[in-house]
Write an enzyme that holds these catalytic residues in place. Structure first.
Site, PDB file in Angstrom:
ATOM      1  CG  LEU A 147      -1.883  -1.130   1.433  1.00 56.42           C
ATOM      2  CD1 LEU A 147      -2.609  -0.987   2.767  1.00 56.42           C
ATOM      3  CD2 LEU A 147      -2.886  -1.195   0.287  1.00 56.42           C
ATOM      4  CG  ASP A 148       0.304   4.477  -2.732  1.00 56.07           C
ATOM      5  OD1 ASP A 148       1.127   3.729  -3.287  1.00 56.07           O
ATOM      6  OD2 ASP A 148      -0.618   5.059  -3.332  1.00 56.07           O
ATOM      7  NE  ARG A 149       6.560   7.557   3.471  1.00 54.59           N
ATOM      8  CZ  ARG A 149       7.562   7.306   4.311  1.00 54.59           C
ATOM      9  NH1 ARG A 149       7.338   7.296   5.631  1.00 54.59           N
ATOM     10  NH2 ARG A 149       8.778   7.086   3.868  1.00 54.59           N
ATOM     11  CB  THR A 151      -2.952   3.879   1.163  1.00 56.01           C
ATOM     12  OG1 THR A 151      -2.997   4.849   0.108  1.00 56.01           O
ATOM     13  CG2 THR A 151      -4.212   3.024   1.108  1.00 56.01           C
ATOM     14  NE  ARG A 249      -2.699   8.787  -3.834  1.00 52.41           N
ATOM     15  CZ  ARG A 249      -1.398   8.981  -3.609  1.00 52.41           C
ATOM     16  NH1 ARG A 249      -0.588   7.945  -3.476  1.00 52.41           N
ATOM     17  NH2 ARG A 249      -0.914  10.207  -3.527  1.00 52.41           N
TER      18      ARG A 249
END
Length: 333
Positions: A147-149, A151, A249
């Site tokens: 996951l993105d940092r 998220t 996103r």
């Protein structure tokens, strides 16, 4: 003399490959020389290195402690658990571990000095005596998805080789369904599947979405369902059909409904409003549900199970009582 009894995570590989993990600092020529001289044996017999190891095989190293230590890499990169940030364990068995990753934490480290949820997961397994530093020489549990940092939400880790391989496969073939919750700008009406093409700018770590194919672009498919609408914002449940970098996103932003708090793809004016009013500093995007496919083999018991992760407090601060986002979002079913 050092005795190694082959465990489940070591079985099934070539002997020389396994020996290279125990003696990771030794040249290959040294390992083969020790095999030829019977300074390393397999089940008390001479071996040449191409044998397949089996569970409970016995490997003996007739080496001095000094020599063994010299050629063995120490696991000094395992951090201790950050006691002020306790891991949120959603589900755990002998093969897998499901965690609820907070925002502002990497899934995997980008450089050696980083502390990610992967390192904290390893520290947790060490702390709870589920794995030893010695075992980490030959097998290292790892997270299977990223996951993105900024998220939050569900992270799956493989604790055993079987768990790691099985989960990696269902993520790769997309048979495992992933659902997200997000708060977007604008009132969205109706369930819809949106398609497009994604191109990534590696230098700036940003993607672009287009409706028509361009060279190097990858196809993307995103399905969303509005759950609540109020005061110009919508709570969406999003099914990530394809799993591209920054897909949710960028895709939602491309249709005029950027995620609130998203500094890269969002609306700056809206973001500033929600930061001032609610303290929103990150994109309001949460990986909240995983639905397992039919699985064969040792992990068959996971087939069809659903796992959900409670949203972070900032979601509740923004949604208030209007959005009952945590109904049923506690554990596996």
């Amino acid at each position: 003399m050092k005795l190694v009894i082959v465990n489940e995570n070591e079985a099934g590989q070539r002997l020389d490959k396994l020996l290279a993990k125990y003696l990771s600092e030794a040249p290959k020529s040294f390992v083969y020389k020790m095999l030829r001289k019977k300074n390393i044996t397999l089940n008390d017999k001479k071996a040449n290195g191409n044998e397949k190891t089996a569970l409970h095989d016995e490997i003996r190293f007739f080496l001095s402690d000094e020599t063994f230590d010299k050629f063995s890499k120490k696991n000094e990169d395992i951090p201790k658990i950050n006691k002020s940030r306790k891991l949120q364990v959603i589900y755990e068995d002998k093969h897998i571990l499901l965690l609820n990753k907070p925002a502002n934490m990497l899934s995997q480290k980008a450089k050696s000095s980083d502390i990610s949820i992967n390192e904290e997961m390893l520290a947790y397994l060490l702390e709870s005596n589920q794995i030893t530093s010695e075992e980490l020489r030959t097998f290292r549990p790892a997270v299977c998805n990223r996951l993105d940092r900024n998220t939050s939400g569900l992270i799956v880790a493989g604790k055993s080789l079987t768990g790691l391989q099985t989960m990696a496969e269902v993520f790769k073939d997309r048979s495992l369904h992933k659902y997200y919750l997000c708060l977007v700008s604008g009132e969205v009406a109706g369930e819809q599947t949106i398609d497009g093409w994604l191109t990534k700018d590696e230098k700036h770590n940003k993607v672009q979405i287009s409706r028509e194919y361009t060279e190097g672009a990858l196809p993307i498919h995103t399905r969303y369902t509005p759950l609540e609408r109020k005061n110009g914002v919508t709570l969406l449940k999003v099914w990530l059909i394809t799993g591209r970098s920054h897909q949710i996103r960028a895709h939602l932003a491309s249709i005029g409904h950027p995620i609130i708090g998203d500094s890269k793809y969002g609306n700056r004016k809206v973001n500033l409003k929600y930061e001032a009013s609610y303290g929103v500093k990150y994109q309001m995007l949460h990986s909240y549900q995983l639905v397992m496919p039919q699985i064969k083999g040792d992990l068959e018991y996971l087939s069809g199970r659903e796992f959900t992760a409670k949203v972070p407090p900032i979601f509740e601060n923004v949604f208030g009582k209007v959005f009952d986002v945590n109904a049923g979002c506690n554990s596996g079913s």
